[in-house]
Design a protein around this motif. Structure first.
Motif, PDB file in Angstrom:
ATOM      1  N   ILE A 265      35.895  52.517  18.872  1.00  0.00           N
ATOM      2  CA  ILE A 265      35.367  52.245  17.543  1.00  0.00           C
ATOM      3  C   ILE A 265      34.685  53.515  17.031  1.00  0.00           C
ATOM      4  CG2 ILE A 265      33.781  50.758  16.226  1.00  0.00           C
ATOM      5  CD1 ILE A 265      34.294  48.760  18.713  1.00  0.00           C
ATOM      6  N   SER A 266      34.000  54.205  17.912  1.00  0.00           N
ATOM      7  CA  SER A 266      33.459  55.534  17.633  1.00  0.00           C
ATOM      8  C   SER A 266      33.680  56.328  18.920  1.00  0.00           C
ATOM      9  CB  SER A 266      31.965  55.432  17.295  1.00  0.00           C
ATOM     10  OG  SER A 266      31.224  55.253  18.478  1.00  0.00           O
ATOM     11  N   PRO A 267      33.439  57.618  18.930  1.00  0.00           N
ATOM     12  CA  PRO A 267      33.712  58.376  20.163  1.00  0.00           C
ATOM     13  C   PRO A 267      32.989  57.817  21.388  1.00  0.00           C
ATOM     14  CG  PRO A 267      33.337  59.868  18.354  1.00  0.00           C
ATOM     15  CD  PRO A 267      33.061  58.494  17.818  1.00  0.00           C
ATOM     16  N   SER A 268      31.874  57.105  21.184  1.00  0.00           N
ATOM     17  CA  SER A 268      31.148  56.619  22.352  1.00  0.00           C
ATOM     18  C   SER A 268      31.226  55.099  22.507  1.00  0.00           C
ATOM     19  CB  SER A 268      29.675  57.040  22.253  1.00  0.00           C
ATOM     20  OG  SER A 268      29.119  56.463  21.102  1.00  0.00           O
TER      21      SER A 268
ATOM     22  N   ASN B 273      44.253  25.938  27.010  1.00  0.00           N
ATOM     23  CA  ASN B 273      45.576  26.554  26.842  1.00  0.00           C
ATOM     24  C   ASN B 273      45.535  28.071  26.845  1.00  0.00           C
ATOM     25  OD1 ASN B 273      48.225  25.860  26.691  1.00  0.00           O
ATOM     26  ND2 ASN B 273      47.903  24.473  24.979  1.00  0.00           N
ATOM     27  N   GLY B 274      44.565  28.621  27.555  1.00  0.00           N
ATOM     28  CA  GLY B 274      44.457  30.071  27.611  1.00  0.00           C
ATOM     29  C   GLY B 274      43.430  30.579  26.612  1.00  0.00           C
ATOM     30  N   SER B 275      42.892  31.756  26.880  1.00  0.00           N
ATOM     31  CA  SER B 275      41.833  32.295  26.048  1.00  0.00           C
ATOM     32  C   SER B 275      41.852  33.818  26.181  1.00  0.00           C
ATOM     33  CB  SER B 275      40.495  31.716  26.534  1.00  0.00           C
ATOM     34  OG  SER B 275      39.432  32.254  25.803  1.00  0.00           O
ATOM     35  N   SER B 276      40.872  34.469  25.600  1.00  0.00           N
ATOM     36  CA  SER B 276      40.796  35.910  25.799  1.00  0.00           C
ATOM     37  C   SER B 276      39.335  36.315  25.916  1.00  0.00           C
ATOM     38  CB  SER B 276      41.464  36.647  24.644  1.00  0.00           C
ATOM     39  OG  SER B 276      40.687  36.511  23.497  1.00  0.00           O
ATOM     40  N   ILE B 277      39.117  37.465  26.506  1.00  0.00           N
ATOM     41  CA  ILE B 277      37.747  37.955  26.643  1.00  0.00           C
ATOM     42  C   ILE B 277      37.723  39.419  26.205  1.00  0.00           C
ATOM     43  CG2 ILE B 277      37.980  38.591  29.103  1.00  0.00           C
ATOM     44  CD1 ILE B 277      35.009  37.339  29.227  1.00  0.00           C
ATOM     45  N   THR B 278      36.686  39.774  25.447  1.00  0.00           N
ATOM     46  CA  THR B 278      36.564  41.145  24.957  1.00  0.00           C
ATOM     47  C   THR B 278      35.468  41.858  25.732  1.00  0.00           C
ATOM     48  OG1 THR B 278      37.166  40.316  22.783  1.00  0.00           O
ATOM     49  CG2 THR B 278      36.284  42.540  22.875  1.00  0.00           C
ATOM     50  N   VAL B 279      35.778  43.057  26.189  1.00  0.00           N
ATOM     51  CA  VAL B 279      34.798  43.869  26.900  1.00  0.00           C
ATOM     52  C   VAL B 279      34.368  45.000  25.963  1.00  0.00           C
ATOM     53  CG1 VAL B 279      34.420  45.369  28.899  1.00  0.00           C
ATOM     54  CG2 VAL B 279      35.886  43.351  29.100  1.00  0.00           C
ATOM     55  N   PHE B 280      33.044  45.154  25.761  1.00  0.00           N
ATOM     56  CA  PHE B 280      32.513  46.241  24.934  1.00  0.00           C
ATOM     57  C   PHE B 280      31.792  47.220  25.826  1.00  0.00           C
ATOM     58  CE2 PHE B 280      31.947  42.232  22.805  1.00  0.00           C
ATOM     59  CZ  PHE B 280      32.604  42.450  21.612  1.00  0.00           C
ATOM     60  N   GLY B 281      31.622  48.417  25.337  1.00  0.00           N
ATOM     61  CA  GLY B 281      30.826  49.351  26.121  1.00  0.00           C
ATOM     62  C   GLY B 281      30.577  50.650  25.401  1.00  0.00           C
ATOM     63  N   THR B 282      29.680  51.409  25.991  1.00  0.00           N
ATOM     64  CA  THR B 282      29.399  52.747  25.457  1.00  0.00           C
ATOM     65  C   THR B 282      29.537  53.762  26.564  1.00  0.00           C
ATOM     66  OG1 THR B 282      27.067  52.556  25.989  1.00  0.00           O
ATOM     67  CG2 THR B 282      27.719  51.903  23.769  1.00  0.00           C
ATOM     68  N   GLN B 283      29.984  54.941  26.217  1.00  0.00           N
ATOM     69  CA  GLN B 283      30.004  56.041  27.166  1.00  0.00           C
ATOM     70  C   GLN B 283      29.460  57.247  26.425  1.00  0.00           C
ATOM     71  OE1 GLN B 283      34.659  56.239  27.165  1.00  0.00           O
ATOM     72  NE2 GLN B 283      33.928  58.279  27.724  1.00  0.00           N
ATOM     73  N   ASP B 284      28.509  57.943  27.020  1.00  0.00           N
ATOM     74  CA  ASP B 284      27.951  59.080  26.287  1.00  0.00           C
ATOM     75  C   ASP B 284      28.415  60.409  26.847  1.00  0.00           C
ATOM     76  OD1 ASP B 284      26.579  59.020  28.587  1.00  0.00           O
ATOM     77  OD2 ASP B 284      24.580  59.192  27.684  1.00  0.00           O
ATOM     78  N   VAL B 285      29.329  60.378  27.774  1.00  0.00           N
ATOM     79  CA  VAL B 285      29.952  61.625  28.215  1.00  0.00           C
ATOM     80  C   VAL B 285      31.453  61.493  28.018  1.00  0.00           C
ATOM     81  CG1 VAL B 285      28.202  62.412  29.838  1.00  0.00           C
ATOM     82  CG2 VAL B 285      29.898  60.747  30.577  1.00  0.00           C
TER      83      VAL B 285
ATOM     84  N   LEU C  61      27.242  55.108  31.163  1.00  0.00           N
ATOM     85  CA  LEU C  61      28.291  54.129  30.906  1.00  0.00           C
ATOM     86  C   LEU C  61      27.692  52.734  31.002  1.00  0.00           C
ATOM     87  CD1 LEU C  61      31.426  53.655  30.603  1.00  0.00           C
ATOM     88  CD2 LEU C  61      31.470  53.495  33.088  1.00  0.00           C
ATOM     89  N   SER C  62      27.857  51.907  29.954  1.00  0.00           N
ATOM     90  CA  SER C  62      27.408  50.520  30.083  1.00  0.00           C
ATOM     91  C   SER C  62      28.379  49.602  29.359  1.00  0.00           C
ATOM     92  CB  SER C  62      25.992  50.357  29.539  1.00  0.00           C
ATOM     93  OG  SER C  62      25.914  50.895  28.256  1.00  0.00           O
ATOM     94  N   ILE C  63      28.544  48.409  29.901  1.00  0.00           N
ATOM     95  CA  ILE C  63      29.507  47.464  29.323  1.00  0.00           C
ATOM     96  C   ILE C  63      28.921  46.062  29.243  1.00  0.00           C
ATOM     97  CG2 ILE C  63      31.647  48.643  29.987  1.00  0.00           C
ATOM     98  CD1 ILE C  63      31.747  46.748  32.430  1.00  0.00           C
ATOM     99  N   ASP C  64      29.529  45.248  28.415  1.00  0.00           N
ATOM    100  CA  ASP C  64      29.180  43.829  28.348  1.00  0.00           C
ATOM    101  C   ASP C  64      30.417  43.068  27.881  1.00  0.00           C
ATOM    102  OD1 ASP C  64      27.747  41.552  28.609  1.00  0.00           O
ATOM    103  OD2 ASP C  64      26.367  41.911  26.954  1.00  0.00           O
ATOM    104  N   VAL C  65      30.376  41.733  28.037  1.00  0.00           N
ATOM    105  CA  VAL C  65      31.534  40.928  27.644  1.00  0.00           C
ATOM    106  C   VAL C  65      31.195  40.045  26.452  1.00  0.00           C
ATOM    107  CG1 VAL C  65      32.711  40.903  29.857  1.00  0.00           C
ATOM    108  CG2 VAL C  65      30.925  39.223  29.400  1.00  0.00           C
ATOM    109  N   SER C  66      32.241  39.623  25.726  1.00  0.00           N
ATOM    110  CA  SER C  66      32.034  38.821  24.526  1.00  0.00           C
ATOM    111  C   SER C  66      31.472  37.450  24.842  1.00  0.00           C
ATOM    112  CB  SER C  66      33.346  38.676  23.766  1.00  0.00           C
ATOM    113  OG  SER C  66      34.316  38.077  24.586  1.00  0.00           O
ATOM    114  N   SER C  67      31.781  36.945  26.013  1.00  0.00           N
ATOM    115  CA  SER C  67      31.313  35.606  26.346  1.00  0.00           C
ATOM    116  C   SER C  67      31.065  35.532  27.843  1.00  0.00           C
ATOM    117  CB  SER C  67      32.374  34.595  25.911  1.00  0.00           C
ATOM    118  OG  SER C  67      32.370  33.505  26.767  1.00  0.00           O
ATOM    119  N   PRO C  68      29.849  35.158  28.256  1.00  0.00           N
ATOM    120  CA  PRO C  68      29.571  35.122  29.692  1.00  0.00           C
ATOM    121  C   PRO C  68      30.189  33.910  30.396  1.00  0.00           C
ATOM    122  CG  PRO C  68      27.659  34.393  28.480  1.00  0.00           C
ATOM    123  CD  PRO C  68      28.698  34.735  27.452  1.00  0.00           C
TER     124      PRO C  68
END
Lengths: 388, 242
Positions: B158-161, B39-51, B23-30
């Protein structure tokens, strides 16, 4: 989002929005669908109740509350339409406010000082607290605002030679003491979590009593067609004369114990540090009755001591509690300078009894408004403070 | 956007590589900048899981001590009469999950990882002093402000992993280091865990003023005095013109 009716309200693509209006049934539901909450207000007093039925049926005034910020903004209803919105992040208060709202408040305060020759701190502070500015920041920032208006007052009085410097210096000595004691009391109340309550309570009592006594005095003068004689305080005067350190203040032409101005200054220092108000309502009568100063000298002298104490307090609070918000101060001062000029112009039209009654009404209104918050059952009995 | 694509690319490589974490993750903006007009914002978290497994993502703000006070009438006047202090609670809390949280794991497992708003403040075994009402009010007030989010966001695959989740950062956020944690559960058991930080920083005029006010407080106070006196003097000049 078009909104029918008196106020102006809009919903700019999910931006933080707060507003009121007599909104029609046609836009009430769309607003709800977008996550706004609709509340009810009557005569500017928010009812702690959300409106869940279709609104606008009988032209009710309603409030629209943004889902996430959820800040009520009833005060702005009087101050200005919400379309004029310029969010400014206050660095010390750590919150975003509408700059126009604060400037407008400054203008209102300035009009008061111009029109009635009073400081206006009593007007600004309750409103700043209503807006949601932390009381600590509101009180301490007021010192900058008081400094600006008293500087202007001192300059104009000085030119007319109406300042008794030695008396003012003695008052400052007491004022510095009062300021330090007040600072301690303020911190203690804040630690106990009672500062909001203390400010509301003291203001309610103070403003109501001053406002009502002004009404009484006006009514008395009107009925008997002559000013009421100053209360005879023979025993008190004798006691004052028996005090040590009798000093002659040549500029005012009075002889009084040095302790009297020091004591009055002490009270002034307490008022500015706890209430964020110059306390002219209390100090000016005290100087006339207790010191027997000529009325002409009182204004300039009290303003000089206020100026120095306010400057001292501004620096002291900056160092000790880091709570003076100069962004907020700048907005307030900008408004109050404009307002003072407008107020002085208005003195041509509003005079004598009318001005007196107007001032008394405003004082009583603010007292009632504050008293209501103390007496009414709050919608939310809990409040949360997060440490910095 | 470039960063977004880079992230995706990096994660795809990660997902297809041989030596990899489950399992590994990262964010769209550090770094999220809070400027004067923020006035507010958003953050996207991405990641992969292989199980295979159910996934929960938490975004937590820095922890601060909080005091909650309660008003009650004293001689008819409403005043604060009771309070509770919580030593360390996040200033911001939001979750996303790939399935309803209560079906992912047992409550005690969730509670031990502070997953879910109801599990953030563990209820005491006995509630003699009425603290439960205070912790409930705290969560409610934070929800009102929009800094605790009850709604569990969905995780998009986005895909199974490969997955992503979007979190809202409301206009009133505290500065500090925020932490994104991802938990992978299989049959109610935690099998993998990953975390990544991001910063929320105040920038611009307001932030500079704040730094100045704390660092050079005497000069700051003096500047305030000069500004106010100048304004007062200016007022007299303007008035003379009248």
């Amino acid at each position: 989002m078009p909104v029918r009716g008196g106020g102006a309200a809009y919903h700019p693509n999910g931006q933080r929005f707060i507003g009121f209006a007599n909104i029609g049934i046609d836009c009430c539901d769309p607003l709800r669908a977008r996550g706004f909450k609709i509340g009810i207000s009557v005569a500017g007093i928010r009812l702690h109740k959300l409106l869940n039925t279709p609104c606008g049926l009988s032209g009710q005034r309603v409030q629209i509350i943004y889902k996430s910020v959820n800040q009520w903004c009833f005060h702005a209803q009087y101050l200005l339409p919400c379309r004029l919105s310029m969010p400014v992040y206050l660095p010390i208060a750590e919150m975003s406010v509408n700059a126009f709202e604060i400037i407008f408040l400054g203008v209102a305060v300035g009009i008061f000082s111009g029109l009635f020759g009073v400081g206006g701190g009593f007007l600004a502070l309750p409103f700043l607290v209503f807006v949601g500015i932390p009381p600590t920041v509101a009180v301490t920032t007021q010192s900058a605002q008081i400094l600006a208006s008293s500087t202007a007052g001192v300059i104009s009085q000085w030119k007319r030679g109406r300042v008794d410097v030695s008396l003012a210096i003695h008052m400052m000595a007491g004022g510095a003491g009062g300021l330090l004691v007040g600072l301690g009391i303020f911190q203690l109340l804040k630690f106990m979590g009672q500062i909001d309550f203390a400010i509301s309570l003291i203001y309610t009592v103070l403003l109501a009593s001053i406002g009502l006594s002004m009404f009484a005095e006006t009514a008395h003068n009107h009925l008997f067609k002559k000013p009421k004689a100053a209360a005879e305080s023979g025993r008190f005067t004798q006691w004052l004369e028996s005090l040590p350190y009798q000093t002659i203040y040549a500029a005012s032409g009075i002889r009084v114990s040095l302790l009297a101005p020091v004591a009055i200054g002490f009270v002034a220092g307490l008022l500015i540090s706890i209430l964020g108000s110059g306390g002219g309502f209390v100090i000016v009568p005290a100087m006339i009755y207790f010191l027997g100063m000529p009325a002409l000298m009182v204004t300039g002298t009290s303003l000089l001591q206020l100026m120095v104490i306010a400057a001292f307090s501004c620096v002291m609070y900056s160092i000790t509690s880091h709570s003076v918000d100069l962004m907020l101060a700048a907005l307030l001062i900008l408004g109050s300078v404009t307002g003072t000029i407008l107020g002085l112009r208005a003195t041509k039209y509003i005079k004598g009894v009318a001005a007196h009654l107007l001032l008394a009404s405003v004082l009583v209104f603010i007292a009632l408004r504050l008293g209501y918050t103390l007496l009414a059952t709050p919608a939310e009995p809990f409040s949360l403070t997060v440490d910095p | 956007m470039t960063r977004f694509l880079l992230c995706l690319l990096a994660l795809t490589v990660l997902a297809t590589g041989t030596a990899r974490a489950a399992l590994s993750i990262d964010v769209s903006s550090p770094l999220i900048k809070v400027t004067t007009g923020f006035n507010g914002s958003s953050i996207t978290v991405f990641g992969t899981q292989d199980v295979q497994g159910a996934l929960v993502i938490l975004v937590e703000g820095p922890s601060k001590p909080m005091t909650i006070r309660k008003k009650s009438p004293v001689f008819g006047l409403w005043t604060y009469t009771d309070s509770r202090r919580f030593a360390n609670l996040p200033v911001y809390y939001e979750t996303a999950a790939s399935a309803p949280i209560d079906r992912i794991a047992a409550e005690d497992v969730l509670r031990s990882h502070r997953i879910g708003l109801t599990n953030l403040l563990a209820a005491p075994d006995n509630d003699d002093d009425g603290s439960a009402a205070f912790s409930a009010a705290l969560v409610r007030l934070q929800q009102k402000k929009g800094v605790y989010v009850e709604e569990v966001k969905t995780i998009d695959y986005i895909s199974p992993s490969l997955f992503k989740a979007v979190f809202d950062i409301p206009p009133i956020v505290r500065a500090g280091t925020y932490k994104v944690s991802a938990f992978l559960f299989q049959d109610g058991q935690l099998v993998e865990q990953a975390s990544v930080p991001f910063d929320v920083a105040h920038e611009g005029l307001s932030a500079d003023m704040r730094r100045f006010a704390t660092k050079y407080s005497f000069i700051y106070g003096l500047a305030g005095v000069l500004m106010a006196m100048f304004a007062g003097w200016l007022a007299t000049v303007l008035l003379k013109r009248e």
